[in-house]
Design an enzyme around this catalytic site. Structure first.
Site, PDB file in Angstrom:
ATOM      1  N   GLN A 151     -41.539  21.008 -14.644  1.00 41.92           N
ATOM      2  CA  GLN A 151     -40.251  21.637 -14.368  1.00 41.92           C
ATOM      3  C   GLN A 151     -39.263  20.548 -13.959  1.00 41.92           C
ATOM      4  OE1 GLN A 151     -40.088  23.653 -10.654  1.00 41.92           O
ATOM      5  NE2 GLN A 151     -38.431  25.018 -11.216  1.00 41.92           N
TER       6      GLN A 151
ATOM      7  N   SER B  73     -34.662  19.981 -10.262  1.00 45.29           N
ATOM      8  CA  SER B  73     -34.018  19.286  -9.145  1.00 45.29           C
ATOM      9  C   SER B  73     -33.443  17.943  -9.569  1.00 45.29           C
ATOM     10  CB  SER B  73     -35.027  19.050  -8.031  1.00 45.29           C
ATOM     11  OG  SER B  73     -35.608  20.258  -7.633  1.00 45.29           O
TER      12      SER B  73
ATOM     13  N   SER C  28     -43.105  18.033 -10.344  1.00 48.30           N
ATOM     14  CA  SER C  28     -44.553  18.061 -10.078  1.00 48.30           C
ATOM     15  C   SER C  28     -45.344  17.672 -11.319  1.00 48.30           C
ATOM     16  CB  SER C  28     -44.995  19.456  -9.636  1.00 48.30           C
ATOM     17  OG  SER C  28     -44.446  19.763  -8.390  1.00 48.30           O
TER      18      SER C  28
ATOM     19  N   GLU D 255     -41.432  32.314  -9.300  1.00 53.18           N
ATOM     20  CA  GLU D 255     -41.859  31.169  -8.527  1.00 53.18           C
ATOM     21  C   GLU D 255     -42.068  31.568  -7.065  1.00 53.18           C
ATOM     22  OE1 GLU D 255     -39.207  27.807  -8.729  1.00 53.18           O
ATOM     23  OE2 GLU D 255     -40.774  26.459  -8.019  1.00 53.18           O
TER      24      GLU D 255
ATOM     25  N   ASN E  15     -37.498  27.622   2.762  1.00 51.50           N
ATOM     26  CA  ASN E  15     -37.578  28.849   3.559  1.00 51.50           C
ATOM     27  C   ASN E  15     -36.268  29.161   4.282  1.00 51.50           C
ATOM     28  OD1 ASN E  15     -40.125  29.041   2.604  1.00 51.50           O
ATOM     29  ND2 ASN E  15     -41.133  29.190   4.607  1.00 51.50           N
ATOM     30  N   GLU E  16     -35.488  28.122   4.579  1.00 53.75           N
ATOM     31  CA  GLU E  16     -34.179  28.404   5.197  1.00 53.75           C
ATOM     32  C   GLU E  16     -33.322  29.199   4.218  1.00 53.75           C
ATOM     33  OE1 GLU E  16     -35.656  25.377   5.345  1.00 53.75           O
ATOM     34  OE2 GLU E  16     -36.096  25.383   7.491  1.00 53.75           O
TER      35      GLU E  16
END
Ligand SMILES: Cc1cc2nc3c(=O)[nH]c(=O)nc-3n(C[C@H](O)[C@H](O)[C@H](O)COP(=O)(O)OP(=O)(O)OC[C@H]3O[C@@H](n4cnc5c(N)ncnc54)[C@H](O)[C@@H]3O)c2cc1C
Lengths: 331, 381
Positions: free
Chosen positions: B125, B128, B160, B244, B362-363
Site C-alpha cells: 500500500q 502515506s 509495509s 482496514e 487512534n486520535e
C-alpha cells in the site's frame, strides 16, 4: 524539611549533562548494539572524569562515596543521554564489594571501578538470570542462591534483547574463581540489589525525560492539517500526562536515594519505571510512523524503556515490596 | 438472537480445520518482515491457494469459494487457532481487493485478482507520504498525463513490506488546481520494479527490514492500471478504509487465538498468588470474547443489508488497544525472558505497538467517533 537539591548537587548533574550533551552518544549506542564497545568505552572514560563512578566507592578505595543521591542524579543523566553499558551493574558491584568488607577483595576491584577503568556486570539471586553486557564488561560477577560470589570464567553466548544495545547472556553455571561465600555475601547482595534498583529507577527517569523532551519538540514542528500537531488537544493531553507521571516519580527517586530502604526504593522504581514506559508509548504514538523506525534516534530510548522498567525489579515485584515494607499499624 | 452457528457453517468449519491440521507448518516460519520469511510466506500463500483456502470469500472465478461473511469469520477463527502463518498478502487481500470489487472493471479484476490470490504477486500500500500521514489528503505525489497513461513522481513512505513486494497501489495528485485537497486525486496501481522506482528499506523498531519508502521518478503507468475515474481517487480510497479499520484486517479469530495462547502461558508460569496478573489474563479472555461478539453483531447487520460507516473506528480503537494489553500481559508473565528478542512473544508485542498508529491513528479515530457517532461539534483541523 528542605526537599530540594543543593547547588553542588545541581552543578554536578549539570556537568554530567553537558558532557553527555556534547558527546556523540547515539552512534556509540548503535556501535554497542553491533558488538563494538570501543566508542562506548571512550564515553565511559570521559564520564569517569566527572567522578561519577567514584560516587559508589568509599574514600578508602579511591572513591568519594558512597553518595547515593549524587549517584542517582548522575544516573538520571545517563538515562537522558541513553548511555550504553552495564552502568547500574558496575555501581552495584562496587556496593557489593564494599558491603562485603573484605580488604583484599576491596583493594583488588574497587579502585579500578572507582576510576572507571574497569566495568562490571553482575547477576544476583532473585534478579534476572541474564547478565547485561558481559561481553563488554571487565568483570562478570555472579552471586548464587547459595551465597557464593564468583568471578565468572568466560562469557555466555550473547542473546538478543528487544533493546539491541542491551547484550544479554547467561553466565556459565558454577566454575570461575570463588571470591567469597556465606551469609555475608547474601547480605551484601541484598544491599547491592537495592542500589541497582535505585539507580535503574534514576535511569528510567532520565529516559522518560528524554522521550518527553524529544516528543514535545517534534509536536511543535510536525504539521498535519496545516497546523502543528502539538495544537491538537489529544496530543497536548498525552504530553501533559507524561510530564505528570515523571514529575511525581522524581521525588520518590530522590527520597529513595536519601533513605534507601526496600520500600522507598521499590516505590521509586515502580513509579519511574512505569512513567518512562508510558512516556515511550506516548512518544511512539505522537511521532507516528517515523517513531516506529530504527533510523530515528528516538528508537534508542523507545527500546530501552521496557527492559529498564522490568530490570532489577518488575512493577509487580516492586509493588509486593512496597506492601511488605509497611509495618501494620496497631489500633 | 442466537449464539450458535447453523450446521452447514459448522461443517465448513470442520472442513477448514481438517485442512489446516494437515497443512499448517509444524514449525513457525521465519518473520515475514525479513527477506527469508517473505519468501517462505509466499510459498505458504501458494499452498493455501492450491486448495482454495487463500481467499475463501472471493468468487470462485478468482480462486475463492464464494463463502459468506459468517463462513469467512469461522475460517479466520480456525486459521489463527491452528497457529497458521501471518498473511503476507494481507494488504492486497484486505485493502486492494475490496477496492477492485467495488470500483474496478472486469478486465482489471480478471488480471489482478488471481495472481493476488496465489501469492504470485504481492501488493504494497503506497498511500502515506513524508508530509502526509494523518492528513493524507494533503499528499503531493503527482500523476501527470502522458500518451496512453500517466507518469508518477514523488515520494511515498512507510509502505509495509514494500521492500520485498511486487506491486503497489496508491493515490496521486492528478490535478493540482482543485479548490480542495481531496479533489483531483487518482487511484493507480504500479510495478515496484518499473523504471523510475527506487525502493529504500527502512528498519522497523525491531530492525526488521521490510518497511520501505518509495521514490518515484516519472514512472509510467498505463491507463488500464487506473482504478475508477481519474480525479475520484479520494472517494475510492475512503470507500475501503473501513476494511482496514474494521473487521477484515483484524478478525476476532486472531485475538481469540492469542488470548488462548496467553491462558496457556498463564497456566505454564503464572503465579496463582499474583492476583493482578491473573486479572489481566482474564481481561484478555473477556476482551477477545467482546470483540468476537461485537463483530458477529456487525456481521449480522451486514447480512441484513445494512452498511457500517464510522462504526469501523470503534473496531480500530478497540483491537489496537486490546492487542497491546494482551501482549504486555504476556511479557509480564514471562519476567526476565520477556526481553529476549527471539522469544515467541517479542515480535508480536513490537508489532502490536504500531496498532494505534497505522490504519488511521487512534486520535483520529476518536475524533471520528466523537463527531460522527456522538454528534459532537467538529474540532479545529
Ligand atoms: C507499522 C506501520 C505500518 C504502516 N504501513 C503502511 C502502509 O503499508 N502503507 C502506507 O501508506 N502507510 C503505512 N503506514 C503509515 C500510517 O498510515 C501513518 O503512520 C498514519 O497515517 C499516521 O501518519 P503519521 O505517521 O505521519 O503521523 P502524523 O499524522 O504525523 O501524526 C503524529 C501524531 O499526531 C497525531 N495527530 C495528527 N493529526 C491529529 C489531529 N487532527 N488530532 C489529534 N491528533 C492528531 C496523530 O494521532 C499522531 O499521534 C504504516 C505505519 C506503521 C506504523
Amino acid at each position: 524539611m528542605r526537599f530540594l537539591l543543593t547547588d553542588e548537587q545541581s552543578d554536578f548533574a549539570r556537568t554530567v549533562r553537558s558532557l553527555l550533551g556534547s558527546a556523540r552518544v547515539p552512534p556509540a549506542v548503535r556501535a554497542w548494539a553491533d558488538g563494538d564497545a570501543g566508542p562506548g568505552r571512550a564515553l565511559w572514560a570521559r564520564l569517569a572524569e566527572t567522578g561519577l563512578f567514584a560516587l559508589a566507592v568509599p574514600e578508602a578505595y579511591e572513591g568519594v562515596g558512597p553518595l547515593p543521591l549524587e549517584l542517582s542524579l548522575g544516573f538520571v543523566e545517563l538515562g537522558r543521554a541513553g548511555v550504553p553499558g552495564p552502568v547500574v551493574e558496575s555501581a552495584a558491584a562496587a556496593v557489593l564489594l564494599t558491603e562485603l568488607a573484605d580488604e583484599a577483595l576491596a583493594k583488588r576491584f574497587l579502585p579500578g571501578l572507582a576510576q572507571g577503568e574497569a566495568s562490571a556486570t553482575l547477576t544476583l539471586p532473585g534478579g534476572s538470570p541474564y547478565a547485561l553486557d558481559a561481553d563488554a564488561a571487565t568483570y562478570c560477577f555472579t552471586v548464587s542462591a547459595a551465597g557464593e560470589l564468583r568471578l565468572a570464567a568466560g562469557r555466555g553466548k550473547v542473546l538478543g534483547s528487544t533493546d539491541p544495545a542491551r547484550r544479554l547472556s547467561l553466565p556459565p553455571a558454577g566454575g570461575g574463581e570463588l571470591l567469597a561465600a556465606g551469609p555475608a555475601v547474601a547480605r551484601a547482595a541484598e544491599v547491592a540489589g537495592r542500589w541497582a534498583r535505585l539507580l535503574t529507577a534514576a535511569q528510567c527517569l532520565g529516559v522518560g525525560e528524554a522521550l518527553l523532551a524529544r516528543t514535545v519538540e517534534y509536536a511543535k514542528q510536525r504539521t498535519q492539517f496545516g497546523t502543528p500537531i502539538g495544537s491538537f488537544q489529544a496530543v497536548k493531553h498525552r504530553l501533559a500526562d507524561t510530564l505528570l507521571d515523571l514529575e511525581f516519580a522524581r521525588p520518590l527517586v530522590w527520597a529513595a536515594a536519601l533513605s534507601p530502604g526496600p520500600g522507598e526504593v521499590a516505590a521509586a522504581k515502580l513509579a519511574a519505571g512505569e512513567a518512562s514506559y508510558r512516556a515511550a508509548m506516548t512518544a511512539l504514538q505522537l511521532h507516528g510512523a517515523v517513531g516506529y523506525t530504527e533510523e530515528l534516534d528516538l528508537s534508542l530510548w523507545l527500546r530501552k524503556a521496557r527492559p529498564l522498567r522490568d530490570a532489577w525489579g518488575t512493577p509487580s515485584a516492586c509493588r509486593a515490596e512496597v506492601l511488605r515494607s509497611l509495618t501494620p499499624r496497631r489500633r | 438472537m442466537e449464539l450458535t452457528h447453523t450446521a452447514d457453517v459448522e461443517a465448513f468449519r470442520t472442513e477448514a480445520r481438517d485442512w489446516l491440521r494437515a497443512h499448517v507448518p509444524a514449525r513457525p516460519l521465519p518473520s515475514l518482515e525479513t527477506a527469508e520469511g517473505f519468501a517462505a510466506h509466499r510459498e505458504w500463500e501458494a499452498r493455501l491457494h492450491a486448495d482454495r483456502w487463500s481467499v475463501v470469500s472471493w468468487p470462485e472465478e478468482y480462486g475463492g469459494r464464494g463463502v459468506d461473511l459468517a463462513r469467512w469469520l469461522v475460517f479466520e477463527e480456525e486459521y489463527w487457532a491452528a497457529g497458521a502463518p501471518g498473511r503476507v498478502s494481507q494488504n492486497g487481500i484486505n485493502l486492494l481487493a475490496p477496492t477492485l470489487f467495488d470500483h474496478a472493471n472486469a478486465e482489471q479484476r480478471a488480471r489482478v485478482l488471481p495472481s493476488m490470490a496465489s501469492g504470485e504477486v504481492i501488493w504494497a500500500q503506497a498511500w502515506s507520504e513524508p508530509g502526509s500521514g494523518s492528513d493524507l489528503a494533503s499528499l503531493t505525489s503527482r500523476a501527470v498525463r502522458t500518451e496512453g497513461g500517466w507518469l508518477l513522481s514523488g515520494q511515498k513512505t512507510w509502505s509495509s513490506r514494500a521492500a520485498f513486494a511486487d506491486r503497489a497501489f496508491g493515490i496521486f495528485r492528478s490535478d493540482p488546481d482543485t479548490p480542495k485537497p481531496h479533489q483531483g486525486l487518482t487511484y493507480l496501481m504500479f510495478d515496484l520494479r518499473a523504471p523510475g522506482v527506487t525502493v529504500r528499506p527502512i528498519g522497523r523498531l525491531d530492525g526488521k527490514p521490510a518497511f520501505a519508502e518509495l521514490f518515484l521518478d516519472e514512472v509510467f503507468v498505463p491507463d488500464q492500471d487506473v482504478i475508477g475515474e481519474p480525479g475520484q481517487g479520494w472517494r475510492i480510497a475512503m470507500s475501503t478504509t473501513g476494511n482496514e479499520r474494521g473487521l477484515t484486517l483484524r478478525s476476532p479469530g486472531r485475538f481469540l487465538a492469542a488470548a488462548d495462547r496467553l491462558v496457556g502461558l498463564w497456566h505454564a508460569q503464572g503465579d496463582p498468588s499474583d492476583g493482578a496478573l491473573r486479572d489481566r489474563v482474564a481481561d484478555a479472555v473477556v476482551g477477545a470474547r467482546a470483540y468476537e461478539l461485537f463483530t458477529w453483531a456487525n456481521a449480522s447487520r451486514f447480512a441484513a443489508g445494512e452498511t457500517i460507516g464510522a462504526e469501523s473506528s470503534l473496531n480500530k480503537v478497540f483491537w489496537s488497544q486490546y492487542d497491546i494489553a494482551l501482549h504486555e500481559t504476556a511479557l509480564d508473565l514471562l519476567g526476565a525472558d520477556a526481553e529476549l528478542a527471539e522469544g515467541e512473544w517479542a515480535e508480536p508485542w513490537v508489532f502490536s505497538l504500531a496498532g494505534p498508529i497505522y490504519a488511521g491513528t487512534n486520535e483520529i479515530q476518536r475524533d471520528i467517533i466523537a463527531e460522527r457517532l456522538l454528534g459532537l461539534p467538529k474540532g479545529r483541523r
